[in-house]
Design a protein around this motif. Structure first.
Motif, PDB file in Angstrom:
ATOM      1  N   PRO A  20       0.833  -1.203   0.000  1.00  0.00           N
ATOM      2  CA  PRO A  20       0.000   0.000   0.000  1.00  0.00           C
ATOM      3  C   PRO A  20       0.872   1.260   0.000  1.00  0.00           C
ATOM      4  CG  PRO A  20       0.051  -0.977   2.183  1.00  0.00           C
ATOM      5  CD  PRO A  20       0.800  -1.908   1.280  1.00  0.00           C
ATOM      6  N   GLY A  21       0.282   2.365  -0.382  1.00  0.00           N
ATOM      7  CA  GLY A  21       1.042   3.608  -0.378  1.00  0.00           C
ATOM      8  C   GLY A  21       0.295   4.736  -1.060  1.00  0.00           C
ATOM      9  N   ASP A  22       1.039   5.791  -1.379  1.00  0.00           N
ATOM     10  CA  ASP A  22       0.455   6.999  -1.958  1.00  0.00           C
ATOM     11  C   ASP A  22       0.963   7.242  -3.372  1.00  0.00           C
ATOM     12  OD1 ASP A  22      -0.864   7.505   0.404  1.00  0.00           O
ATOM     13  OD2 ASP A  22       0.656   8.888   1.159  1.00  0.00           O
ATOM     14  N   ILE A  23       0.107   7.853  -4.172  1.00  0.00           N
ATOM     15  CA  ILE A  23       0.463   8.360  -5.492  1.00  0.00           C
ATOM     16  C   ILE A  23       0.109   9.843  -5.474  1.00  0.00           C
ATOM     17  CG2 ILE A  23       0.054   8.215  -7.969  1.00  0.00           C
ATOM     18  CD1 ILE A  23      -0.963   5.318  -7.438  1.00  0.00           C
ATOM     19  N   VAL A  24       1.075  10.684  -5.806  1.00  0.00           N
ATOM     20  CA  VAL A  24       0.871  12.128  -5.754  1.00  0.00           C
ATOM     21  C   VAL A  24       0.923  12.691  -7.180  1.00  0.00           C
ATOM     22  CG1 VAL A  24       1.730  14.309  -4.843  1.00  0.00           C
ATOM     23  CG2 VAL A  24       1.920  12.228  -3.469  1.00  0.00           C
ATOM     24  N   ILE A  25      -0.113  13.437  -7.541  1.00  0.00           N
ATOM     25  CA  ILE A  25      -0.164  14.110  -8.837  1.00  0.00           C
ATOM     26  C   ILE A  25      -0.017  15.605  -8.576  1.00  0.00           C
ATOM     27  CG2 ILE A  25      -1.538  14.569 -10.891  1.00  0.00           C
ATOM     28  CD1 ILE A  25      -2.960  11.970 -10.482  1.00  0.00           C
ATOM     29  N   THR A  26       0.928  16.238  -9.298  1.00  0.00           N
ATOM     30  CA  THR A  26       1.216  17.659  -9.116  1.00  0.00           C
ATOM     31  C   THR A  26       1.249  18.343 -10.472  1.00  0.00           C
ATOM     32  OG1 THR A  26       2.641  17.035  -7.279  1.00  0.00           O
ATOM     33  CG2 THR A  26       2.806  19.284  -8.045  1.00  0.00           C
ATOM     34  N   ASP A  27       0.636  19.530 -10.529  1.00  0.00           N
ATOM     35  CA  ASP A  27       0.707  20.338 -11.743  1.00  0.00           C
ATOM     36  C   ASP A  27       0.411  21.790 -11.399  1.00  0.00           C
ATOM     37  OD1 ASP A  27       0.985  21.059 -14.396  1.00  0.00           O
ATOM     38  OD2 ASP A  27      -1.056  20.496 -14.943  1.00  0.00           O
ATOM     39  N   SER A  28       1.336  22.663 -11.693  1.00  0.00           N
ATOM     40  CA  SER A  28       1.183  24.112 -11.486  1.00  0.00           C
ATOM     41  C   SER A  28       0.729  24.466 -10.079  1.00  0.00           C
ATOM     42  CB  SER A  28       0.201  24.677 -12.506  1.00  0.00           C
ATOM     43  OG  SER A  28       0.646  24.439 -13.806  1.00  0.00           O
ATOM     44  N   GLY A  29       1.328  23.831  -9.093  1.00  0.00           N
ATOM     45  CA  GLY A  29       1.013  24.145  -7.705  1.00  0.00           C
ATOM     46  C   GLY A  29      -0.204  23.438  -7.151  1.00  0.00           C
ATOM     47  N   VAL A  30      -0.928  22.695  -7.969  1.00  0.00           N
ATOM     48  CA  VAL A  30      -2.094  21.943  -7.512  1.00  0.00           C
ATOM     49  C   VAL A  30      -1.632  20.511  -7.228  1.00  0.00           C
ATOM     50  CG1 VAL A  30      -4.441  21.215  -8.053  1.00  0.00           C
ATOM     51  CG2 VAL A  30      -3.573  23.357  -8.972  1.00  0.00           C
ATOM     52  N   VAL A  31      -2.004  19.989  -6.062  1.00  0.00           N
ATOM     53  CA  VAL A  31      -1.549  18.657  -5.641  1.00  0.00           C
ATOM     54  C   VAL A  31      -2.753  17.815  -5.250  1.00  0.00           C
ATOM     55  CG1 VAL A  31      -0.139  17.392  -3.975  1.00  0.00           C
ATOM     56  CG2 VAL A  31       0.627  19.614  -4.795  1.00  0.00           C
ATOM     57  N   SER A  32      -2.738  16.552  -5.669  1.00  0.00           N
ATOM     58  CA  SER A  32      -3.757  15.593  -5.247  1.00  0.00           C
ATOM     59  C   SER A  32      -3.052  14.299  -4.857  1.00  0.00           C
ATOM     60  CB  SER A  32      -4.766  15.332  -6.365  1.00  0.00           C
ATOM     61  OG  SER A  32      -5.710  14.374  -5.942  1.00  0.00           O
ATOM     62  N   THR A  33      -3.392  13.770  -3.695  1.00  0.00           N
ATOM     63  CA  THR A  33      -2.794  12.527  -3.219  1.00  0.00           C
ATOM     64  C   THR A  33      -3.833  11.417  -3.273  1.00  0.00           C
ATOM     65  OG1 THR A  33      -1.345  13.764  -1.750  1.00  0.00           O
ATOM     66  CG2 THR A  33      -1.615  11.424  -1.281  1.00  0.00           C
ATOM     67  N   THR A  34      -3.456  10.314  -3.899  1.00  0.00           N
ATOM     68  CA  THR A  34      -4.311   9.125  -3.946  1.00  0.00           C
ATOM     69  C   THR A  34      -3.650   8.069  -3.071  1.00  0.00           C
ATOM     70  OG1 THR A  34      -4.970   9.648  -6.211  1.00  0.00           O
ATOM     71  CG2 THR A  34      -5.371   7.408  -5.453  1.00  0.00           C
ATOM     72  N   THR A  35      -4.405   7.560  -2.103  1.00  0.00           N
ATOM     73  CA  THR A  35      -3.882   6.573  -1.161  1.00  0.00           C
ATOM     74  C   THR A  35      -4.536   5.228  -1.429  1.00  0.00           C
ATOM     75  OG1 THR A  35      -3.577   8.292   0.503  1.00  0.00           O
ATOM     76  CG2 THR A  35      -3.612   6.014   1.283  1.00  0.00           C
ATOM     77  N   ILE A  36      -3.707   4.184  -1.525  1.00  0.00           N
ATOM     78  CA  ILE A  36      -4.208   2.818  -1.695  1.00  0.00           C
ATOM     79  C   ILE A  36      -3.907   2.080  -0.401  1.00  0.00           C
ATOM     80  CG2 ILE A  36      -4.019   0.661  -2.991  1.00  0.00           C
ATOM     81  CD1 ILE A  36      -2.947   3.802  -4.654  1.00  0.00           C
ATOM     82  N   GLY A  37      -4.965   1.639   0.273  1.00  0.00           N
ATOM     83  CA  GLY A  37      -4.822   0.934   1.543  1.00  0.00           C
ATOM     84  C   GLY A  37      -4.520  -0.537   1.339  1.00  0.00           C
ATOM     85  N   VAL A  38      -4.165  -1.215   2.416  1.00  0.00           N
ATOM     86  CA  VAL A  38      -3.782  -2.625   2.349  1.00  0.00           C
ATOM     87  C   VAL A  38      -4.934  -3.509   1.853  1.00  0.00           C
ATOM     88  CG1 VAL A  38      -4.320  -3.217   4.753  1.00  0.00           C
ATOM     89  CG2 VAL A  38      -2.484  -4.418   3.556  1.00  0.00           C
ATOM     90  N   GLU A  39      -6.173  -3.123   2.135  1.00  0.00           N
ATOM     91  CA  GLU A  39      -7.317  -3.899   1.671  1.00  0.00           C
ATOM     92  C   GLU A  39      -7.774  -3.478   0.278  1.00  0.00           C
ATOM     93  OE1 GLU A  39     -10.270  -3.609   4.706  1.00  0.00           O
ATOM     94  OE2 GLU A  39      -9.137  -4.860   6.090  1.00  0.00           O
ATOM     95  N   GLY A  40      -7.001  -2.618  -0.357  1.00  0.00           N
ATOM     96  CA  GLY A  40      -7.314  -2.198  -1.719  1.00  0.00           C
ATOM     97  C   GLY A  40      -8.203  -0.966  -1.804  1.00  0.00           C
ATOM     98  N   GLN A  41      -8.503  -0.337  -0.672  1.00  0.00           N
ATOM     99  CA  GLN A  41      -9.330   0.861  -0.706  1.00  0.00           C
ATOM    100  C   GLN A  41      -8.565   1.971  -1.429  1.00  0.00           C
ATOM    101  OE1 GLN A  41      -7.873  -0.414   2.053  1.00  0.00           O
ATOM    102  NE2 GLN A  41      -9.109  -0.066   3.860  1.00  0.00           N
ATOM    103  N   ILE A  42      -9.309   2.796  -2.157  1.00  0.00           N
ATOM    104  CA  ILE A  42      -8.700   3.895  -2.912  1.00  0.00           C
ATOM    105  C   ILE A  42      -9.321   5.194  -2.422  1.00  0.00           C
ATOM    106  CG2 ILE A  42      -8.344   4.861  -5.206  1.00  0.00           C
ATOM    107  CD1 ILE A  42      -8.829   1.916  -6.239  1.00  0.00           C
ATOM    108  N   PHE A  43      -8.477   6.061  -1.848  1.00  0.00           N
ATOM    109  CA  PHE A  43      -8.911   7.357  -1.349  1.00  0.00           C
ATOM    110  C   PHE A  43      -8.119   8.449  -2.081  1.00  0.00           C
ATOM    111  CE2 PHE A  43      -9.006   4.369   2.248  1.00  0.00           C
ATOM    112  CZ  PHE A  43     -10.360   4.384   2.547  1.00  0.00           C
ATOM    113  N   TRP A  44      -8.720   9.605  -2.286  1.00  0.00           N
ATOM    114  CA  TRP A  44      -7.996  10.692  -2.936  1.00  0.00           C
ATOM    115  C   TRP A  44      -8.463  12.030  -2.401  1.00  0.00           C
ATOM    116  CZ3 TRP A  44     -11.834   7.835  -5.107  1.00  0.00           C
ATOM    117  CH2 TRP A  44     -12.941   8.500  -5.593  1.00  0.00           C
ATOM    118  N   THR A  45      -7.578  13.008  -2.556  1.00  0.00           N
ATOM    119  CA  THR A  45      -7.924  14.381  -2.181  1.00  0.00           C
ATOM    120  C   THR A  45      -8.311  15.131  -3.434  1.00  0.00           C
ATOM    121  OG1 THR A  45      -5.626  15.105  -2.427  1.00  0.00           O
ATOM    122  CG2 THR A  45      -6.333  14.408  -0.232  1.00  0.00           C
ATOM    123  N   ARG A  46      -9.133  16.129  -3.276  1.00  0.00           N
ATOM    124  CA  ARG A  46      -9.608  16.890  -4.437  1.00  0.00           C
ATOM    125  C   ARG A  46      -8.705  18.020  -4.760  1.00  0.00           C
ATOM    126  NH1 ARG A  46     -14.285  15.075  -6.422  1.00  0.00           N
ATOM    127  NH2 ARG A  46     -15.375  13.711  -5.051  1.00  0.00           N
TER     128      ARG A  46
END
Length: 160
Positions: A134-160
């Motif tokens: 499990p871990g995080d994926i971070v998308i960045t563009d022009s100062g805007v950041v969104s983090t997508t977190t994948i939990g051990v059970e496969g849950q997918i969470f993200w910030t807007r």
């Protein structure tokens, strides 16, 4: 005589200064609108890339949970499915590791130039949809950041 002066004043129209002031205001408003429009467009492209990542993760997880296998499968069992993150694209694949020559890989092209960092590959286990790393994926563009977190059970969470 007074009437003649009033008629001449009405016939004159607008002065050059008045026209330049109006053109300046129109240019100022247009420039401000253009900046706001470009910023809005850039944010929409960023959200589109984030949504493509999340959709790819959900698709890979759904294929793993449904025990899907494309092509030759070992026995009657399905295979794990995952998402590999490469420059400008997300690749949905099957198997324990990414095989670039697998004909069943699904390539999802990103629409913008966002930078994606974090986990380079996420693999969902068959039937359970769990992930071993499990871990995080971070998308960045022009100062805007969104983090997508994948939990051990496969849950997918993200910030807007």
């Amino acid at each position: 005589m007074l009437r003649a002066k009033q008629n001449r004043k009405l016939d004159r129209g607008m002065t050059l200064i008045e026209i330049l002031v109006v053109l300046g205001l129109v240019a100022l408003i247009g420039g401000f609108s253009m900046v706001m429009g470009v910023d809005s467009f850039r944010k929409q492209i960023f959200r589109s890339d984030r949504d493509l990542l999340i959709s790819s993760l959900h698709r890979a997880r759904a294929l793993a949970i449904s025990n899907t296998c494309f092509g030759a499968c070992p026995g009657n069992d399905g295979l794990p499915h995952g998402v590999r993150i490469e420059l400008g694209q997300f690749i949905i694949f099957q198997g324990d590791t990414f095989n670039p020559s697998d004909e069943y890989n699904e390539v999802v092209e990103m629409t913008g130039g966002a930078l994606v960092t974090g986990l380079p590959e996420i693999i969902f286990e068959p039937l359970s949809g769990e992930v071993l790393s499990p871990g995080d994926i971070v998308i960045t563009d022009s100062g805007v950041v969104s983090t997508t977190t994948i939990g051990v059970e496969g849950q997918i969470f993200w910030t807007r």
